[in-house]
Design an enzyme around this catalytic site. Structure first.
Site, PDB file in Angstrom:
ATOM      1  N   ASP A 164      34.707  61.354  64.042  1.00  0.00           N
ATOM      2  CA  ASP A 164      34.476  62.075  62.780  1.00  0.00           C
ATOM      3  C   ASP A 164      35.939  62.432  62.421  1.00  0.00           C
ATOM      4  OD1 ASP A 164      33.600  63.404  60.555  1.00  0.00           O
ATOM      5  OD2 ASP A 164      31.651  63.914  61.548  1.00  0.00           O
TER       6      ASP A 164
ATOM      7  N   GLU B 157      24.359  62.852  57.736  1.00  0.00           N
ATOM      8  CA  GLU B 157      25.158  63.995  58.655  1.00  0.00           C
ATOM      9  C   GLU B 157      25.286  65.148  57.812  1.00  0.00           C
ATOM     10  OE1 GLU B 157      28.810  65.941  60.293  1.00  0.00           O
ATOM     11  OE2 GLU B 157      28.528  65.180  58.497  1.00  0.00           O
ATOM     12  N   GLU B 158      26.026  64.998  56.564  1.00  0.00           N
ATOM     13  CA  GLU B 158      26.539  66.264  55.782  1.00  0.00           C
ATOM     14  C   GLU B 158      25.439  67.089  55.048  1.00  0.00           C
ATOM     15  OE1 GLU B 158      29.669  66.619  55.364  1.00  0.00           O
ATOM     16  OE2 GLU B 158      30.560  64.735  55.774  1.00  0.00           O
TER      17      GLU B 158
ATOM     18  N   HIS C 288      29.114  58.602  60.983  1.00  0.00           N
ATOM     19  CA  HIS C 288      28.151  58.831  59.747  1.00  0.00           C
ATOM     20  C   HIS C 288      28.531  57.881  58.576  1.00  0.00           C
ATOM     21  CE1 HIS C 288      30.036  62.253  57.474  1.00  0.00           C
ATOM     22  NE2 HIS C 288      30.370  62.851  58.699  1.00  0.00           N
TER      23      HIS C 288
HETATM   24 CO    CO Z   1      32.029  66.290  56.274  1.00  0.00          CO
HETATM   25 ZN    ZN Z   2      32.043  64.092  58.817  1.00  0.00          ZN
END
Ligand code: CO
Ligand code: ZN
Length: 334
Positions: free
Chosen positions: A221, A198-199, A61
């Site tokens: 990640d 993503e967050e 991401h």
């Molecule tokens: Co994060």
């Molecule tokens: Zn992440």
């Protein structure tokens, strides 16, 4: 590769504001991929052709956690809210960045008791942002309601260990960039998905794979470290012990076929690895599992100390071995 990580973590691109980091990634990969496109919500999808007829998607991401301005006072201070998982504790004593301007956060409190209590229970209710303005007009002109900010970048090179904001997840973007640039020839077709938002809830990844026939999806990640003084005893991830093959986190259980293929690829190529069980959190793998009629999905994690702080620390050794593991899986029969 340190230079690449420094450059990519110093870009200011919180969730929903990924243009700058996306342009940077395009500049790094465009001469090394067969094709790339930007989908309607901003994911950057790049392609490399293989020979097996099978397709693996690797995801990293592009966004980072941040802050957004919610209110401006008469004296030109701001109230803010988190974009993603920002712990108010990390904001006191550090600098933040709104466009080209540095800001700091202060704590409210009209009595000594209030101040003490607020400092103990920091929250976005009792914090304010100071960008150095003295009236509402100036403040509003520079940063109206809805303006996004992030931690101020300050990369540090400690040898094997490096520190920066936004290692989550730019270090994985750098891993994918590096593997794209190194990869001469791949057994499988590879889709590299550099995803948005993503967050704030695995948004980009929930659609990134939709148009393609994908046999396996692997999110790359960061994960938490359990190797600092009196760290969580129930987790085992350590810096420098190799990339983590995720077994599960709070959002998903990795597909056992993906776990086994990653293990096989690591062992066949003498790449050190650790198994990861994370007690909380989640990665984009959770959304690939639910895309279309379901994609077997898993995660390769890079152990990171002080996740979601301005000072996320990783080991270069782990980073380089993660590049190797991505390449190894790309060339493994799936
Ligand atoms: Co994060
Ligand atoms: Zn992440």
């Amino acid at each position: 590769m340190k230079e690449l990580i420094k450059n990519i973590t110093e870009i200011y691109s919180p969730s929903g504001r990924e243009d700058e980091v996306r342009n940077f990634i395009i500049s790094q990969i465009k001469d090394y991929v067969d094709d790339y496109k930007i989908d309607k919500i901003g994911n950057l999808i790049a392609f490399k052709k293989g020979r097996s007829g099978k397709t693996i998607l690797f995801d990293a991401h592009m966004d980072e956690i941040g802050l957004v301005i919610t209110h401006i006072t008469d004296k030109g201070f701001y109230k803010v809210e988190a974009v993603g998982g920002v712990d108010p504790q990390t904001l006191i004593g550090c600098r933040v960045q709104f466009k080209n301007r540095t800001g700091v956060l202060g704590v409210e409190g009209e009595t000594m008791e209030d101040l003490k209590n607020n400092s103990k229970n920091l929250s976005f209710e009792n914090l304010f942002l100071d960008l150095g303005f003295s009236c509402r007009t100036q403040a509003e002109e520079f940063a109206p309601i809805g303006t996004f900010g992030t931690y101020t970048a300050c990369f540090a090179d400690l040898g094997d260990r490096i520190v920066s904001k936004a290692m989550d997840d730019r270090v994985a973007c750098a891993v994918l960039i590096e593997s794209i640039r190194n990869m001469k020839d791949s057994l499988n077709n590879i889709i590299y998905a550099f995803t948005v938002q993503e967050e704030v809830g695995l948004v980009g990844s929930s659609v990134a794979g939709f148009n393609y026939d994908i046999d396996m999806a692997v999110a790359v990640d960061v994960t938490a470290a359990g190797d600092t003084p009196k760290a969580l005893k129930r987790i085992s991830m350590e810096l420098g012990k190799g990339p983590c093959i995720k077994i599960k986190d709070a959002a998903s259980v990795s597909d056992i076929s993906v776990v086994n293929k990653l293990k096989q690829a690591a062992q066949a190529n003498m790449i050190p690895f650790q198994f990861e069980v994370l007690l909380f959190g989640g990665t984009n793998a959770a959304s690939y599992q639910r895309t279309k009629s379901g994609i077997p999905s898993g995660t390769i994690s890079i152990t990171t100390r002080y996740v979601h702080s301005p000072n996320e620390m990783v080991s270069m050794d782990d980073v380089k071995n993660t590049v190797k593991l991505v390449a190894a899986l790309s060339n493994t029969e799936i």
